[in-house]
Design an enzyme around this catalytic site. Sequence first.
Site, PDB file in Angstrom:
ATOM      1  N   PHE A 375      -1.063   2.908   6.546  1.00 23.88           N
ATOM      2  CA  PHE A 375      -1.948   2.374   7.178  1.00 23.88           C
ATOM      3  C   PHE A 375      -3.281   1.785   6.591  1.00 23.88           C
ATOM      4  CE2 PHE A 375      -0.294   5.613  10.363  1.00 23.88           C
ATOM      5  CZ  PHE A 375       1.183   4.712  10.608  1.00 23.88           C
ATOM      6  N   CYS A 376      -3.071   1.497   5.305  1.00 29.28           N
ATOM      7  CA  CYS A 376      -4.161   0.982   4.538  1.00 29.28           C
ATOM      8  C   CYS A 376      -5.280   1.755   4.669  1.00 29.28           C
ATOM      9  CB  CYS A 376      -4.756  -0.252   4.886  1.00 29.28           C
ATOM     10  SG  CYS A 376      -3.283  -1.701   4.286  1.00 29.28           S
TER      11      CYS A 376
END
Length: 453
Positions: A375-376
């Site tokens: 998710f970055c």
Amino acid sequence: MSVSTAVSAQSVCAPLPVLGRDVTVPLVTGGEVTYAALDYAASAPALQRVWDDVAAYAPYYGSVHRGAGYLSQLSTDLFENARRTVAEFLDCRPDDQLVFTRSTTDSLNLLARALPAGCQVFVFETEHHASLLPWQDARVSYLDAPRTPGQAVRTLERALAERDPHGPALVCVTGASNVTGELWPVRELAAVAHAHGARIVLDAAQLAPHHPVSVRDLDVDWIAFSGHKLYAPFGSGVLAGRGDWLRTAEPYLAGGGASRRVTRREDGGVAVEWHESAARHEAGSPNVIGAYAIAAACKALTEAGFETLVARERHLIAKVREGLAEVPEVRVLSLFGDDAPRVGVLSFVVEGWNSSHFAAALSAEYGIGVRDGLFCAHPLVRTLLGSDPGTQGECGAPEAAPGEKSLNAIRVSFGAGTPDEHVERFVTAVRELVADGAKWSYRTEDGRCVPAV
């Protein structure tokens, strides 16, 4: 000048109409189903109201600033009115500047370019990469992940107490985690920052679509967010806040619009006088439609009433959490504990499943769109999952490095446009997949887990 748009009253008891709400998708097991978009934390679907407002403006499209024609003046007014609308939505101070950018990432990189010399930046390792990475050219102190809101405040207090009190400093913090959805103690962190002579920028990408955000009430110096999280189309963002660092910084981009006056010098070069307003960092032809779309979304959310939107979202959060709690194999990820207030974002892992495989089965067999991976926010997810990657399963994680193929999670996220049926179908699908397994076989292709053909 304005573009007139007729908007019917929205039912505050129902989800707000969004684009794609009636789209059907094929299932690998046969037939079609209405798509359940449960990936709002990555990009929320555009509100129908926003799309209609943009369509109403489209015939009046014209160049902005300095144009003599009617459509140019109309577009200029529309653009600047959008700036005022968004500033009101954020409850900005009278002397704040609001710069239109491409995204939250763009906004925070712009601010990073505007830091005064010698500025020290403090950022928790739990941040999204958009707010974790832009400060590479500054002196950065990365703070360990806190396990309670109070610990976050104390950690920042200690770090700031040890800094050089005579130099400039900036704290960067999220309003709501894009991994856990948990709300951060922004007001308390801002008070600590200011007590130690530091400034603070709020990454509100996940907060602004779910809760009212007031620059003055939270007492933050800047705020950044993206249109595509706020039910507007891709390609627009906002940086709003104090103007002094922005006025003295070199323009983010050099070009027309940022320059007030350009003359030739005797040595053959050019001398430039830059604007001191927001235009200083908006060189080139601006994204008028993007700015107008953000303003339209701000109006739509305000008119719907955040109190009602928040109450309905809590209802959906409760449905999801109660459903997942009934499946012992599911572990919901959290920094602050089960009782921490949150927005409609939850990440989890399933015992015996690779998260990429599980997400692929939700999509292919149930028509449910979630997200899997890191998710970055790689440092945060690695902290939450621990060092043991567990069982690898059938498919690798798209973002994981070799040797940690199952070090990934599943994220479900929702908001103002989500009907109850979507979260109910999601909970049912989780139960069935855990109890009965996938009905189809899957393989890894270009780093993604996909149905085998």
